[in-house]
Scaffold this motif. Structure first.
Motif, mmCIF file in Angstrom:
data_model
loop_
_atom_site.group_PDB
_atom_site.id
_atom_site.type_symbol
_atom_site.label_atom_id
_atom_site.label_comp_id
_atom_site.label_asym_id
_atom_site.label_seq_id
_atom_site.Cartn_x
_atom_site.Cartn_y
_atom_site.Cartn_z
ATOM 1 N N GLU A 160 0.810 -1.214 0.000
ATOM 2 C CA GLU A 160 0.000 0.000 0.000
ATOM 3 C C GLU A 160 0.849 1.272 0.000
ATOM 4 O OE1 GLU A 160 -2.651 -0.156 3.297
ATOM 5 O OE2 GLU A 160 -3.668 -1.989 2.632
ATOM 6 N N GLU A 161 1.935 1.283 0.758
ATOM 7 C CA GLU A 161 2.676 2.518 0.986
ATOM 8 C C GLU A 161 3.892 2.701 0.085
ATOM 9 O OE1 GLU A 161 3.524 2.934 5.151
ATOM 10 O OE2 GLU A 161 1.577 2.108 5.735
ATOM 11 N N LEU A 162 4.444 1.604 -0.443
ATOM 12 C CA LEU A 162 5.689 1.712 -1.199
ATOM 13 C C LEU A 162 5.576 1.328 -2.668
ATOM 14 C CD1 LEU A 162 8.223 0.201 1.376
ATOM 15 C CD2 LEU A 162 7.479 2.581 1.119
ATOM 16 N N VAL A 163 4.711 0.366 -2.988
ATOM 17 C CA VAL A 163 4.667 -0.174 -4.354
ATOM 18 C C VAL A 163 3.364 0.158 -5.072
ATOM 19 C CG1 VAL A 163 4.789 -2.284 -5.749
ATOM 20 C CG2 VAL A 163 6.282 -2.019 -3.750
ATOM 21 N N GLY A 164 2.224 0.088 -4.385
ATOM 22 C CA GLY A 164 0.933 0.366 -5.011
ATOM 23 C C GLY A 164 0.346 -0.798 -5.765
ATOM 24 N N ASN A 165 0.710 -2.024 -5.387
ATOM 25 C CA ASN A 165 0.215 -3.211 -6.097
ATOM 26 C C ASN A 165 -0.904 -3.901 -5.331
ATOM 27 O OD1 ASN A 165 2.122 -4.106 -4.070
ATOM 28 N ND2 ASN A 165 2.020 -6.112 -5.022
ATOM 29 N N ARG A 166 -1.519 -4.902 -5.939
ATOM 30 C CA ARG A 166 -2.684 -5.588 -5.384
ATOM 31 C C ARG A 166 -2.303 -6.777 -4.491
ATOM 32 N NH1 ARG A 166 -5.825 -8.242 -3.206
ATOM 33 N NH2 ARG A 166 -8.004 -8.728 -3.696
ATOM 34 N N LEU A 167 -1.328 -7.584 -4.897
ATOM 35 C CA LEU A 167 -0.967 -8.790 -4.156
ATOM 36 C C LEU A 167 -0.081 -8.406 -2.970
ATOM 37 C CD1 LEU A 167 -0.080 -11.045 -7.220
ATOM 38 C CD2 LEU A 167 -2.238 -11.023 -5.926
ATOM 39 N N PRO A 168 -0.524 -8.661 -1.728
ATOM 40 C CA PRO A 168 0.226 -8.204 -0.557
ATOM 41 C C PRO A 168 1.640 -8.771 -0.504
ATOM 42 C CG PRO A 168 -2.002 -8.837 0.069
ATOM 43 C CD PRO A 168 -1.803 -9.295 -1.349
ATOM 44 N N PHE B 128 -4.342 -2.937 -11.086
ATOM 45 C CA PHE B 128 -5.654 -2.953 -10.450
ATOM 46 C C PHE B 128 -6.129 -1.561 -10.041
ATOM 47 C CE2 PHE B 128 -4.565 -7.343 -10.320
ATOM 48 C CZ PHE B 128 -5.769 -8.029 -10.327
ATOM 49 N N SER B 129 -5.229 -0.604 -9.981
ATOM 50 C CA SER B 129 -5.616 0.760 -9.619
ATOM 51 C C SER B 129 -5.731 1.665 -10.837
ATOM 52 C CB SER B 129 -4.594 1.354 -8.644
ATOM 53 O OG SER B 129 -3.307 1.426 -9.241
ATOM 54 N N GLY B 130 -5.328 1.163 -12.019
ATOM 55 C CA GLY B 130 -5.370 1.971 -13.229
ATOM 56 C C GLY B 130 -4.314 3.055 -13.254
ATOM 57 N N LYS B 131 -3.191 2.825 -12.558
ATOM 58 C CA LYS B 131 -2.111 3.806 -12.511
ATOM 59 C C LYS B 131 -0.860 3.256 -13.190
ATOM 60 C CE LYS B 131 -3.800 5.770 -8.144
ATOM 61 N NZ LYS B 131 -3.471 6.036 -6.723
ATOM 62 N N ASP B 132 -0.128 4.152 -13.840
ATOM 63 C CA ASP B 132 1.103 3.759 -14.520
ATOM 64 C C ASP B 132 2.248 3.809 -13.513
ATOM 65 O OD1 ASP B 132 2.996 3.078 -16.320
ATOM 66 O OD2 ASP B 132 2.924 4.941 -17.482
ATOM 67 N N ILE B 133 2.556 2.651 -12.909
ATOM 68 C CA ILE B 133 3.590 2.548 -11.877
ATOM 69 C C ILE B 133 4.704 1.649 -12.404
ATOM 70 C CG2 ILE B 133 4.080 1.857 -9.504
ATOM 71 C CD1 ILE B 133 1.134 2.256 -8.855
ATOM 72 N N ARG C 36 -11.789 -2.789 -14.897
ATOM 73 C CA ARG C 36 -10.953 -1.911 -15.708
ATOM 74 C C ARG C 36 -11.802 -0.853 -16.416
ATOM 75 N NH1 ARG C 36 -5.764 -2.457 -17.745
ATOM 76 N NH2 ARG C 36 -5.310 -1.347 -19.692
ATOM 77 N N ASP C 37 -12.974 -1.275 -16.900
ATOM 78 C CA ASP C 37 -13.871 -0.327 -17.565
ATOM 79 C C ASP C 37 -14.320 0.773 -16.604
ATOM 80 O OD1 ASP C 37 -13.660 -1.764 -19.897
ATOM 81 O OD2 ASP C 37 -15.561 -2.839 -19.636
ATOM 82 N N VAL C 38 -14.590 0.402 -15.343
ATOM 83 C CA VAL C 38 -15.001 1.380 -14.341
ATOM 84 C C VAL C 38 -13.891 2.399 -14.109
ATOM 85 C CG1 VAL C 38 -15.582 1.697 -11.902
ATOM 86 C CG2 VAL C 38 -16.649 -0.155 -13.196
ATOM 87 N N LEU C 39 -12.647 1.934 -13.987
ATOM 88 C CA LEU C 39 -11.515 2.839 -13.787
ATOM 89 C C LEU C 39 -11.321 3.755 -14.992
ATOM 90 C CD1 LEU C 39 -8.914 0.354 -12.226
ATOM 91 C CD2 LEU C 39 -10.160 2.153 -11.028
ATOM 92 N N GLN C 40 -11.479 3.186 -16.180
ATOM 93 C CA GLN C 40 -11.273 3.970 -17.399
ATOM 94 C C GLN C 40 -12.351 5.046 -17.543
ATOM 95 O OE1 GLN C 40 -10.663 1.495 -20.795
ATOM 96 N NE2 GLN C 40 -10.235 3.180 -22.190
ATOM 97 N N GLU C 41 -13.591 4.696 -17.254
ATOM 98 C CA GLU C 41 -14.677 5.673 -17.346
ATOM 99 C C GLU C 41 -14.504 6.787 -16.317
ATOM 100 O OE1 GLU C 41 -18.307 3.550 -16.961
ATOM 101 O OE2 GLU C 41 -18.043 2.407 -18.820
ATOM 102 N N ALA C 42 -14.044 6.443 -15.121
ATOM 103 C CA ALA C 42 -13.820 7.453 -14.086
ATOM 104 C C ALA C 42 -12.718 8.422 -14.504
ATOM 105 C CB ALA C 42 -13.457 6.778 -12.770
ATOM 106 N N ALA C 43 -11.674 7.905 -15.169
ATOM 107 C CA ALA C 43 -10.591 8.772 -15.644
ATOM 108 C C ALA C 43 -11.091 9.718 -16.732
ATOM 109 C CB ALA C 43 -9.432 7.927 -16.157
ATOM 110 N N PHE C 44 -11.883 9.203 -17.654
ATOM 111 C CA PHE C 44 -12.422 10.038 -18.734
ATOM 112 C C PHE C 44 -13.352 11.118 -18.180
ATOM 113 C CE2 PHE C 44 -11.882 6.439 -22.056
ATOM 114 C CZ PHE C 44 -10.523 6.732 -22.132
#
Length: 423
Positions: free
Chosen positions: A111-119, A404-409, A353-361
């Motif tokens: 959560e704090e250093l990488v921003g990924n889904r798998l703990p 999973f967050s729709g961010k380019d990390i 993914r569609d939900v994240l993309q629509e929110a960004a648009f």
């Protein structure tokens, strides 16, 4: 919470080891850190009371990519006592009662250093002291039928490999059950516990059927105010897993699990205000020995595989693929060490993914061109320093942490150390 639990792990281990009451055997050779308590521990177990205690600490440092360069630490302390009622009361097949308390503390590298889904740290989550099991278990009618009832975590008996091969890794994507199962149904991760029951039936030494039913209560998951409440806060349904287990009894032994689960809860569809009636999924888990060293007994290579698919209507990620190998006894003078290498791929639900993309648009922001899956490569070495202490240096490389967050990390390289001790 008692102040002893708040001691730093090194101080706690040193304090326990140096206590005169526990110094009855050599520190480096005894089975547990605190030893036999001058014979009391052995006597209690003979009388039907078995006391256990475990500590795990996981430190992860993000060396490249991700969000920030830094380190995070998390820990888990588990204390348990099992009462063998047959020994305690002199009865035949009276069963066993298990009581377990769990305490978790720390911070999340994911959560704090990488921003990924798998703990990255499998022992992170639910940072408080709680009751994790109060159950009763016994055989019924025949030795082939075993029944367990009470308040417990589903993953204690279902969804993982009994051999424990998957916990040669530090990432929760491997250690435990496939995470899309809990992400898209009422299947809960340890240490979240719920009321339920489990049945095991042995058709033969090689074949076993497991069936269970657990209350689904999302409002109690990770809720510290529910830490000591056995009853549900708000029941939404029942989750029923069914698991067929095959144990290959041969020189190259193996374990195979085929499972299906169904959750009767009504939940909202992803990307819709409508509800879906019920959620389900299936999984296949394999642990197979592929080589035994004829010149060195105990040295063997095992391959494992995981596949899990869950409901596309309500699961944030719909599929998980995992595979890898574990080498036991890598060196002649290190009989209890292991080397583990694994690869995993968590596939995001296209609806999410569609939900994240629509929110960004809608926000007038571009949506990055990233893969629809998070991938994990992990390498670890389990060093059994003493019978009660295991040190596991660990390296994880995470591909597409922002899937999973729709961010380019940027892809992340994480260096870790897991410490496990039995009290």
């Amino acid at each position: 919470m008692p102040s002893a639990i708040r001691l730093t792990p090194p101080a706690l281990l040193l304090a326990l080891a140096s206590t005169g009451a526990f110094a009855d055997t050599d520190l480096l050779t005894r089975d547990t850190l605190t030893g036999d308590w001058g014979g009391l521990r052995h006597q209690l177990e003979q009388d039907g009371v078995k006391v256990t205690g475990d500590y795990s600490g996981e430190t992860a440092y993000n060396a490249h990519g991700g969000l920030h360069r830094s380190a995070r630490y998390s820990q888990n302390i588990k204390l348990g006592v099992q009462f063998d009622l047959s020994k305690l009361y002199g009865l035949d097949n009276a069963g066993k009662v298990q009581l377990t308390i769990n305490d978790r503390r720390g911070n999340s590298a994911s959560e704090e250093l990488v921003g990924n889904r798998l703990p990255i740290q499998e022992n992170y989550g639910g940072l408080y002291t709680r009751l994790t099991e109060l159950s009763y278990e016994r055989t019924l009618f025949t030795p082939a039928l075993n029944v367990k009832l009470g308040y417990m975590a589903m993953g204690n008996d279902l969804g993982g490999l009994d051999s424990g091969i998957l916990c040669n890794f530090m990432n929760a994507g491997f250690c435990g059950h496939p995470l899309n199962m809990s992400g898209g149904s009422g299947w809960t991760n340890y240490p979240n516990a719920h009321l339920g029951g489990r049945i095991k039936y042995d058709f033969s030494p090689a074949w076993q059927l497991r069936v269970a039913a657990f209350n689904v209560d999302p409002q109690s998951n990770g809720n510290s105010s529910r830490a000591w409440h056995l009853g549900p806060k708000h029941t939404t349904g029942t989750v029923v897993p069914v698991e067929l287990v095959y144990k290959r009894l041969a020189e190259l032994a193996g374990e195979y699990k085929l499972g299906y689960y169904y959750d009767s809860s009504n939940v909202k569809r992803i990307g819709s205000s409508k509800e879906v009636a019920g959620r389900g999924g299936h999984y296949l888990l394999i642990d197979q020995a592929v080589w035994n060293d004829p010149a060195m007994p105990g040295r063997s290579l095992h391959a494992f595989g995981q596949y899990s698919a869950s409901s596309e209507a309500a699961s944030p990620f719909t599929k998980w693929y995992g595979t890898g190998v574990v080498l036991y006894k890598p060196f002649a003078n290190r009989p209890r060490d292991t080397v583990a290498l694994g690869y995993g791929r968590a596939v995001q639900n296209p609806r999410s993914r569609d939900v994240l993309q629509e929110a960004a648009f809608d926000a007038g922001q571009p949506f990055p061109n990233i893969d629809g899956a998070e991938q994990l490569i992990e390498l670890s070495y389990g060093y059994q320093a003493t019978p009660w202490l295991n040190l596991r240096p660990d390296v994880q490389y995470i591909v597409e942490p922002g899937a999973f967050s729709g961010k380019d990390i940027d892809n992340a390289l994480v260096l870790g150390l897991q410490v496990k001790a039995s009290f």
